[in-house]
Write a protein that holds these residues in place. Sequence first.
Motif, PDB file in Angstrom:
ATOM      1  N   GLY A 122       4.762  14.192  77.392  1.00 30.09           N
ATOM      2  CA  GLY A 122       5.538  12.963  77.487  1.00 30.09           C
ATOM      3  C   GLY A 122       5.606  12.209  76.170  1.00 30.09           C
ATOM      4  N   ALA A 132      14.570   9.862  76.780  1.00 31.67           N
ATOM      5  CA  ALA A 132      13.535  10.140  77.783  1.00 31.67           C
ATOM      6  C   ALA A 132      13.200   8.886  78.582  1.00 31.67           C
ATOM      7  CB  ALA A 132      12.273  10.671  77.105  1.00 31.67           C
ATOM      8  N   PHE A 136      12.714   8.731  82.591  1.00 34.74           N
ATOM      9  CA  PHE A 136      11.508   8.199  83.227  1.00 34.74           C
ATOM     10  C   PHE A 136      11.854   7.015  84.132  1.00 34.74           C
ATOM     11  CE2 PHE A 136       8.106   9.687  79.942  1.00 34.74           C
ATOM     12  CZ  PHE A 136       8.403  10.999  80.287  1.00 34.74           C
ATOM     13  N   LEU A 140      11.389   6.825  88.264  1.00 30.12           N
ATOM     14  CA  LEU A 140      10.554   5.820  88.929  1.00 30.12           C
ATOM     15  C   LEU A 140      11.352   5.028  89.961  1.00 30.12           C
ATOM     16  CD1 LEU A 140       8.295   4.396  86.084  1.00 30.12           C
ATOM     17  CD2 LEU A 140       7.705   6.030  87.862  1.00 30.12           C
ATOM     18  N   ASP A 216       4.755  10.851  89.199  1.00 31.98           N
ATOM     19  CA  ASP A 216       5.000   9.413  89.371  1.00 31.98           C
ATOM     20  C   ASP A 216       4.193   8.589  88.372  1.00 31.98           C
ATOM     21  OD1 ASP A 216       6.496  10.205  91.522  1.00 31.98           O
ATOM     22  OD2 ASP A 216       4.946   9.736  93.006  1.00 31.98           O
ATOM     23  N   PRO A 219       5.078   8.753  84.110  1.00 31.17           N
ATOM     24  CA  PRO A 219       6.186   7.887  83.667  1.00 31.17           C
ATOM     25  C   PRO A 219       5.881   6.410  83.860  1.00 31.17           C
ATOM     26  CG  PRO A 219       7.019   9.724  84.961  1.00 31.17           C
ATOM     27  CD  PRO A 219       5.522   9.744  85.114  1.00 31.17           C
ATOM     28  N   GLN A 226       3.492   2.902  74.977  1.00 26.19           N
ATOM     29  CA  GLN A 226       3.811   4.198  74.397  1.00 26.19           C
ATOM     30  C   GLN A 226       2.697   4.691  73.466  1.00 26.19           C
ATOM     31  OE1 GLN A 226       6.820   1.766  74.348  1.00 26.19           O
ATOM     32  NE2 GLN A 226       6.631   2.633  76.419  1.00 26.19           N
ATOM     33  N   LEU A 274      11.612   0.270  81.895  1.00 30.49           N
ATOM     34  CA  LEU A 274      11.913   1.433  81.061  1.00 30.49           C
ATOM     35  C   LEU A 274      13.392   1.521  80.729  1.00 30.49           C
ATOM     36  CD1 LEU A 274       9.649   4.239  82.576  1.00 30.49           C
ATOM     37  CD2 LEU A 274       9.665   3.486  80.204  1.00 30.49           C
TER      38      LEU A 274
END
Length: 460
Positions: A122, A132, A136, A140, A216, A219, A226, A274
């Motif tokens: 990831g 990405a 993600f 979610l 789950d 993400p 990060q 996100l």
Amino acid sequence: MSVPPVIWILTIVLILGLLAFDYVFHVRKAHIPTIGEAALWTGIYQGIALLFGITVFVVGGPTMGTEFFAGWVTELALSVDNLFVFLIILGAFAVPRQDQQKVLLFGIAFAIIARGGMIAIGAVAIDRLSFAFYIFGAFLLYTAVKMIIDELGGDADEDEEQKDGIFVRLVKKVLPASDEFDGDKLFTIENGKRVLTPMLLVMVAIGGTDLLFALDSIPAIFGLTQTTYIVFTATAFSLLGLRQMFFLIDGLLDRLVYLSYGLSIILAFIGVKLVLHALHENELPFINGGEHVSVPEVTTGLSLTVIIVTLTVTVLVSLLSPKGRAQAAVNKAHSEAVAYVEMTYESFEHRRDEMYERMLEHERIIDGLPAKFQDMVVAERNVVELLADAHKVHRQRVGFNKLGERSDEQPEGLVVTRPDGLVAKDPNDNVITVAEQEKVHAKKQAKRLEREQARAAYRA
């Protein structure tokens, strides 16, 4: 923020050391943890996580510290939800209560390793593929909606059972497996052949379902930070105390009737966060011409606040709602009835009377439940049969008292109470009928004899 390799090494050594300590001092010798033991070690492991978070806050700064706590709380909440499924899997395999610790510790170790790999993948994806975040975030949001739909439809547990069944069926197709446990051994001899035991199969099931859970949770935590180091440590520390917590809140899990709704709100919130971050960092040419989109970003402090408030409200509503109170009444009536039936005259008689009165109090609550909760009560661990047995025992006891006698002789017609006065239970400590227990015992005895004969022939 870049973390020096020496910090990574020390952290991994700490985590491996805690896993090794857990195995050597708690899991290697099979036993059923007491509530006190589970509470003590749950507190110790969560305390270690808190100290680690405070250290990150002091050394790494407020941002990293806040990110760790937000990630740790989120992963811990998701891990507690996973315990529901672990209960289903352990029950489906009828894992003996004293051996469940080993299965759970394996699941935790496997989860840390597997999620470590997924975190690395990831991190690379986020670093090199800006879109990405869109993926993600969308995943979610999809998961949050699906959790609510499954909860409303009441088939979430069934779906998880089917998932763990897939992994087990695949293993059984490739390797021979037995249907009976041989202590806590992973392999045994059956019909002259070396085969897998259900102990190994349940570990495969736990490990397989954990991979699905990671889809789950990984993400979700990347939506809060990060920084790879924070993602990994928050995930690892949320898992380390999970075994102890399982035995501590085993009886509380079924009272958290609205936990799935709270988790769905958290996942949806992080999903939106996100997507907003993805828009802010946008490089996709078909969105705003490949330029960044001016949208508000959610701060880590706000994320932590939303997560804690949502979980607090979810727990309070679960415990105080009519459904939660109904479940609590069933649990208490169940435990009081077991205690009453199994307490002998060697103990203080007034304590037995107090137990009976408390049982009646909770039974009256059950009798007054709305009709929509009656099915739940009837199906709950043979509580109706257990209460009926307790009343029969009480009537006989009162009859002896009127004659000025004391006796623990069992009345006729008991369903879940054995002749020795103990309640019949399955390996998971759930109340079953005496007839069911006798069948299981006879089957195990036959299998044990067959296994011993096969082992003797194998050695010869």
